[in-house]
Design a protein around this motif. Sequence first.
Motif, PDB file in Angstrom:
ATOM      1  N   TRP A 102       0.829  -1.211   0.000  1.00  0.00           N
ATOM      2  CA  TRP A 102       0.000   0.000   0.000  1.00  0.00           C
ATOM      3  C   TRP A 102       0.859   1.255   0.000  1.00  0.00           C
ATOM      4  CZ3 TRP A 102      -5.267   0.308  -0.416  1.00  0.00           C
ATOM      5  CH2 TRP A 102      -5.987  -0.881  -0.236  1.00  0.00           C
ATOM      6  N   MET A 103       0.367   2.271  -0.696  1.00  0.00           N
ATOM      7  CA  MET A 103       0.986   3.593  -0.680  1.00  0.00           C
ATOM      8  C   MET A 103      -0.119   4.640  -0.508  1.00  0.00           C
ATOM      9  SD  MET A 103       2.066   3.614  -4.724  1.00  0.00           S
ATOM     10  CE  MET A 103       2.166   1.829  -4.845  1.00  0.00           C
ATOM     11  N   PHE A 104       0.267   5.819  -0.080  1.00  0.00           N
ATOM     12  CA  PHE A 104      -0.700   6.875   0.222  1.00  0.00           C
ATOM     13  C   PHE A 104      -0.352   8.120  -0.576  1.00  0.00           C
ATOM     14  CE2 PHE A 104      -1.976  10.556   2.891  1.00  0.00           C
ATOM     15  CZ  PHE A 104      -3.349  10.340   2.879  1.00  0.00           C
ATOM     16  N   ALA A 105      -1.343   8.652  -1.289  1.00  0.00           N
ATOM     17  CA  ALA A 105      -1.147   9.870  -2.090  1.00  0.00           C
ATOM     18  C   ALA A 105      -2.063  10.973  -1.567  1.00  0.00           C
ATOM     19  CB  ALA A 105      -1.457   9.591  -3.558  1.00  0.00           C
ATOM     20  N   TYR A 106      -1.530  12.189  -1.510  1.00  0.00           N
ATOM     21  CA  TYR A 106      -2.351  13.345  -1.161  1.00  0.00           C
ATOM     22  C   TYR A 106      -1.984  14.489  -2.092  1.00  0.00           C
ATOM     23  CZ  TYR A 106       1.767  14.913   1.507  1.00  0.00           C
ATOM     24  OH  TYR A 106       3.028  15.299   1.885  1.00  0.00           O
ATOM     25  N   TRP A 107      -2.972  15.345  -2.380  1.00  0.00           N
ATOM     26  CA  TRP A 107      -2.752  16.347  -3.426  1.00  0.00           C
ATOM     27  C   TRP A 107      -3.559  17.615  -3.192  1.00  0.00           C
ATOM     28  CZ3 TRP A 107      -5.498  11.783  -4.197  1.00  0.00           C
ATOM     29  CH2 TRP A 107      -6.864  11.921  -4.426  1.00  0.00           C
ATOM     30  N   GLU A 108      -3.240  18.578  -4.021  1.00  0.00           N
ATOM     31  CA  GLU A 108      -3.978  19.840  -4.061  1.00  0.00           C
ATOM     32  C   GLU A 108      -3.907  20.378  -5.490  1.00  0.00           C
ATOM     33  OE1 GLU A 108      -3.774  24.417  -2.280  1.00  0.00           O
ATOM     34  OE2 GLU A 108      -2.554  22.833  -1.360  1.00  0.00           O
ATOM     35  N   VAL A 109      -5.011  20.902  -5.973  1.00  0.00           N
ATOM     36  CA  VAL A 109      -5.072  21.532  -7.292  1.00  0.00           C
ATOM     37  C   VAL A 109      -5.586  22.948  -7.098  1.00  0.00           C
ATOM     38  CG1 VAL A 109      -6.016  21.423  -9.623  1.00  0.00           C
ATOM     39  CG2 VAL A 109      -5.540  19.299  -8.377  1.00  0.00           C
ATOM     40  N   GLN A 117     -13.056  12.044 -15.942  1.00  0.00           N
ATOM     41  CA  GLN A 117     -12.975  11.291 -14.695  1.00  0.00           C
ATOM     42  C   GLN A 117     -11.645  11.547 -13.982  1.00  0.00           C
ATOM     43  OE1 GLN A 117     -15.306   8.891 -13.143  1.00  0.00           O
ATOM     44  NE2 GLN A 117     -13.856   9.617 -11.604  1.00  0.00           N
ATOM     45  N   PRO A 118     -11.661  12.089 -12.749  1.00  0.00           N
ATOM     46  CA  PRO A 118     -10.410  12.241 -11.998  1.00  0.00           C
ATOM     47  C   PRO A 118      -9.747  10.880 -11.788  1.00  0.00           C
ATOM     48  CG  PRO A 118     -12.176  13.505 -10.980  1.00  0.00           C
ATOM     49  CD  PRO A 118     -12.819  12.628 -12.008  1.00  0.00           C
ATOM     50  N   THR A 119      -8.485  10.791 -12.108  1.00  0.00           N
ATOM     51  CA  THR A 119      -7.791   9.500 -12.100  1.00  0.00           C
ATOM     52  C   THR A 119      -6.357   9.669 -11.607  1.00  0.00           C
ATOM     53  OG1 THR A 119      -9.099   8.749 -14.000  1.00  0.00           O
ATOM     54  CG2 THR A 119      -7.062   7.546 -13.539  1.00  0.00           C
ATOM     55  N   ILE A 120      -5.892   8.673 -10.846  1.00  0.00           N
ATOM     56  CA  ILE A 120      -4.470   8.574 -10.510  1.00  0.00           C
ATOM     57  C   ILE A 120      -3.878   7.473 -11.368  1.00  0.00           C
ATOM     58  CG2 ILE A 120      -2.818   7.805  -8.764  1.00  0.00           C
ATOM     59  CD1 ILE A 120      -4.308   9.325  -6.693  1.00  0.00           C
ATOM     60  N   TRP A 165      -5.763   9.540  -1.181  1.00  0.00           N
ATOM     61  CA  TRP A 165      -6.234   8.222  -1.595  1.00  0.00           C
ATOM     62  C   TRP A 165      -5.189   7.164  -1.252  1.00  0.00           C
ATOM     63  CZ3 TRP A 165     -11.068   8.746  -3.491  1.00  0.00           C
ATOM     64  CH2 TRP A 165     -11.720   7.588  -3.960  1.00  0.00           C
ATOM     65  N   TYR A 166      -5.661   6.005  -0.810  1.00  0.00           N
ATOM     66  CA  TYR A 166      -4.769   4.863  -0.613  1.00  0.00           C
ATOM     67  C   TYR A 166      -4.725   4.041  -1.900  1.00  0.00           C
ATOM     68  CZ  TYR A 166      -4.240   5.560   4.398  1.00  0.00           C
ATOM     69  OH  TYR A 166      -3.905   6.070   5.622  1.00  0.00           O
ATOM     70  N   LEU A 167      -3.535   3.638  -2.299  1.00  0.00           N
ATOM     71  CA  LEU A 167      -3.328   2.900  -3.542  1.00  0.00           C
ATOM     72  C   LEU A 167      -2.689   1.555  -3.224  1.00  0.00           C
ATOM     73  CD1 LEU A 167      -1.786   5.894  -5.508  1.00  0.00           C
ATOM     74  CD2 LEU A 167      -4.144   5.072  -5.699  1.00  0.00           C
ATOM     75  N   TRP A 212       7.642   3.156  -7.512  1.00  0.00           N
ATOM     76  CA  TRP A 212       6.455   3.762  -8.100  1.00  0.00           C
ATOM     77  C   TRP A 212       6.549   5.279  -8.153  1.00  0.00           C
ATOM     78  CZ3 TRP A 212       2.513   0.748 -10.029  1.00  0.00           C
ATOM     79  CH2 TRP A 212       2.523  -0.602  -9.667  1.00  0.00           C
ATOM     80  N   VAL A 213       5.829   5.831  -9.138  1.00  0.00           N
ATOM     81  CA  VAL A 213       5.559   7.263  -9.223  1.00  0.00           C
ATOM     82  C   VAL A 213       4.138   7.376  -9.762  1.00  0.00           C
ATOM     83  CG1 VAL A 213       6.440   7.535 -11.566  1.00  0.00           C
ATOM     84  CG2 VAL A 213       6.421   9.500 -10.044  1.00  0.00           C
ATOM     85  N   VAL A 214       3.402   8.394  -9.354  1.00  0.00           N
ATOM     86  CA  VAL A 214       2.006   8.512  -9.790  1.00  0.00           C
ATOM     87  C   VAL A 214       1.757   9.887 -10.396  1.00  0.00           C
ATOM     88  CG1 VAL A 214       1.217   6.897  -8.021  1.00  0.00           C
ATOM     89  CG2 VAL A 214       1.145   9.358  -7.557  1.00  0.00           C
ATOM     90  N   GLU A 215       0.714   9.934 -11.233  1.00  0.00           N
ATOM     91  CA  GLU A 215       0.270  11.183 -11.834  1.00  0.00           C
ATOM     92  C   GLU A 215      -1.210  11.385 -11.511  1.00  0.00           C
ATOM     93  OE1 GLU A 215       2.853  11.619 -15.898  1.00  0.00           O
ATOM     94  OE2 GLU A 215       1.380  10.013 -15.814  1.00  0.00           O
ATOM     95  N   LEU A 216      -1.553  12.578 -11.121  1.00  0.00           N
ATOM     96  CA  LEU A 216      -2.952  12.951 -10.917  1.00  0.00           C
ATOM     97  C   LEU A 216      -3.437  13.647 -12.173  1.00  0.00           C
ATOM     98  CD1 LEU A 216      -5.449  13.373  -9.032  1.00  0.00           C
ATOM     99  CD2 LEU A 216      -4.404  15.573  -8.395  1.00  0.00           C
ATOM    100  N   GLY A 217      -4.584  13.203 -12.682  1.00  0.00           N
ATOM    101  CA  GLY A 217      -5.062  13.810 -13.910  1.00  0.00           C
ATOM    102  C   GLY A 217      -6.535  13.586 -14.159  1.00  0.00           C
ATOM    103  N   LEU A 218      -6.969  13.975 -15.342  1.00  0.00           N
ATOM    104  CA  LEU A 218      -8.346  13.820 -15.792  1.00  0.00           C
ATOM    105  C   LEU A 218      -8.345  12.910 -17.012  1.00  0.00           C
ATOM    106  CD1 LEU A 218      -9.476  17.559 -15.579  1.00  0.00           C
ATOM    107  CD2 LEU A 218      -9.902  15.768 -13.875  1.00  0.00           C
ATOM    108  N   LYS A 219      -9.189  11.884 -16.987  1.00  0.00           N
ATOM    109  CA  LYS A 219      -9.283  10.958 -18.103  1.00  0.00           C
ATOM    110  C   LYS A 219     -10.578  11.228 -18.858  1.00  0.00           C
ATOM    111  CE  LYS A 219      -8.403   6.104 -19.163  1.00  0.00           C
ATOM    112  NZ  LYS A 219      -8.139   4.758 -18.586  1.00  0.00           N
ATOM    113  N   THR A 220     -10.453  11.644 -20.104  1.00  0.00           N
ATOM    114  CA  THR A 220     -11.629  11.996 -20.902  1.00  0.00           C
ATOM    115  C   THR A 220     -12.315  10.745 -21.435  1.00  0.00           C
ATOM    116  OG1 THR A 220     -10.341  12.179 -22.938  1.00  0.00           O
ATOM    117  CG2 THR A 220     -10.511  14.158 -21.560  1.00  0.00           C
ATOM    118  N   LYS A 221     -13.486  10.927 -22.003  1.00  0.00           N
ATOM    119  CA  LYS A 221     -14.257   9.800 -22.512  1.00  0.00           C
ATOM    120  C   LYS A 221     -13.570   9.106 -23.681  1.00  0.00           C
ATOM    121  CE  LYS A 221     -18.694  11.741 -21.049  1.00  0.00           C
ATOM    122  NZ  LYS A 221     -20.039  12.223 -21.477  1.00  0.00           N
TER     123      LYS A 221
END
Length: 235
Positions: free
Chosen positions: A66-73, A94-97, A126-128, A137-146
């Motif tokens: 498990w890993m833990f991510a926290y963010w701010e936009v 859709q907000p996605t990590i 969010w817990y991952l 690991w490295v993660v990206e916070l983003g928006l996934k379009t349709k």
Amino acid sequence: MFYIRLSLEDVSMNEKSVLENPLTSSPSASSSSHHNEARAFLDNGEPLADTYGDTEISLLPRDPHWMFAYWEVNDLTRQQVKNQYGENIFSSAQPTIRMHEFNPQSKILESVQTIDVVVALESKNWYLRTEKEGGAWVVELGLKTKDGKFIVLARSNSIVLPLSKISDSIDEKWATLKENLDQVLAASGGGTISQGSLELFQMFAEQSKFLSPTPSWSSPGGLSSSNAGWNVNPT
């Protein structure tokens, strides 16, 4: 010394009990009680801010899986994304990590596994989970379009999850020499051999050659916002 905050209602109730029970509540006891109550105060300082005005995501290891991510936009980033992709992009996408596993031994940060996790953007954390332990690991916070396009809002630092077993390293660097323990026992009076602290110091100084800090893995550190040197395999 720890203190506990008491409300005015608690103090008032104590004073009321003294008036209603003059025989069981002496003035000296009441004075001592008030003195203790006056000291029962906990100062937590200023409360932490809800936001810091930055757009960023941070990643922390929790355990082997498990890993833990926290963010701010911040508002500036939101407006820039709206200007580029439309006013309704945050409601339509859709907000996605996006989790990237990479090989820490490779000179080029190449993703060997990519996992998309749907999140709630306003939750801010969010817990991952990953099935593989000890991964990098490295993660990206983003928006996934349709249509499957991934709009990156922020990229995290890199981490390595721990293993759930004892290390396989059994070389002399981590060995405990029985002869050393016997000599320490003897010097402490537990044996028949007498040895001074100078001889012990010289002995451990010789053994310290095996204890010099030699990192077994060098972290690539955080990644910049550019895509230079970062190759992502399509999901």
